[in-house]
Design an enzyme around this catalytic site. Sequence first.
Site, PDB file in Angstrom:
ATOM      1  N   GLY A   1       0.803  -1.214   0.000  1.00  0.00           N
ATOM      2  CA  GLY A   1       0.000   0.000   0.000  1.00  0.00           C
ATOM      3  C   GLY A   1       0.834   1.261   0.000  1.00  0.00           C
ATOM      4  O   GLY A   1       0.404   2.296  -0.516  1.00  0.00           O
TER       5      GLY A   1
ATOM      6  N   GLU B   1       1.688   1.860  -3.550  1.00  0.00           N
ATOM      7  CA  GLU B   1       0.471   2.303  -4.227  1.00  0.00           C
ATOM      8  C   GLU B   1       0.145   3.748  -3.875  1.00  0.00           C
ATOM      9  O   GLU B   1      -0.267   4.535  -4.738  1.00  0.00           O
ATOM     10  CB  GLU B   1      -0.693   1.386  -3.844  1.00  0.00           C
TER      11      GLU B   1
END
Length: 385
Positions: A237, A240
């Site tokens: 994450g 991302e």
Amino acid sequence: MAEVQPSTHPLVPSPVVFSFPVPLQSANGHAAMGPTQGSSPRPSLSPPLPAADAAATSARSRGAGLWEGRALTGAARGGSASLGRAAGGASRPLSAMAALRALLPVVRRPLRPRPGCATLRPFASEADFKYILTEKKGKGRNVGLIRLNRPKALNALCNGLMAELNQALAAFEADPVVGAIVVTGGEKAFAAGADIKEMGNLSFQDCYSSGFLSHWDQLTRVKKPVIAAVNGYAFGGGCELAMMCDIIYAGEKAQFAQPEILLGTIPGAGGTQRLTRAVGKSLAMEMVLTGDRISAQDAKQAGLVSKIFPVDTLVEEAIQCAEKIASNSKLITAMAKESVNAAFEMTLTEGCKLEKKLFYSTFATEDQKEGMAAFVEKRKANFKG
């Protein structure tokens, strides 16, 4: 309708006549709307209620401005209005001003939020945030800095952190002084991924029905440019999140990875899509299928990162870039960002059409006139947008 006689009060014109609906007492004890004195009341079709319910209904009716055979009275009591009944049950006419005074307590009641409606929380100061730190930077304080601050968890992206991040982004977006935003973490980790402890026991139904991770996308909807200053780990994450930003600056020791495959899942916040667009299919496929990490140097060579800086100067370099962006027209900057981002969503032909429309649109702005005039006059432009 029961009429209140014209008022002689200096603030109310004499021709004005106030009328109020007067409910009548039906045979079963309920208030029913009907004609005034001299007419036969209409029976109520409602079934009888228990005494307690009937009393509550009567109280609500009075609060809404309905009176059971009563008229507004009270001008004689020091000017304060009250509810009363004339002798023999007949309603006594009252002045219009007294009628209005009687209604004021109802009108002045504070509004209460509807059950289930969320209360908007104003932007909090640094002290109110638990997982991030925020401040304005730059000579003109025109750069918003957001620092992820869960060092013990290597800035793992829990729900609380993402909620605070979204709140800070919205506040900087609404700030007319701020022209660009920098998102960073610590020297050891930008963000080591999503918080696995929060998601480990979720079921498919939990994820699907709640739209799990959907609130992460708010960063992609910010119109002002966002720069990610990545030191240390940017895994899962965290990688991302960095790719949702418009520009990525990396420290010399930064590392990027999408290791979800090692946890029995896949990227869920754009990793397979944005990484492929940034570095190409082959490297993206290798990173997603093996979970291997790449260095800042490899990331720059592949096109994921634009510049690399020493660890201790990275954030300052990102702020300087943000200051340069913020010195331009905020309106035109937002249009340029929209046009570049459209390249990932459209064909070349469609993207060029959008670019032309946005280009034409700039000629309707004062900043375009100021910018070109400043160039011709060989002076610095003073943008207002």
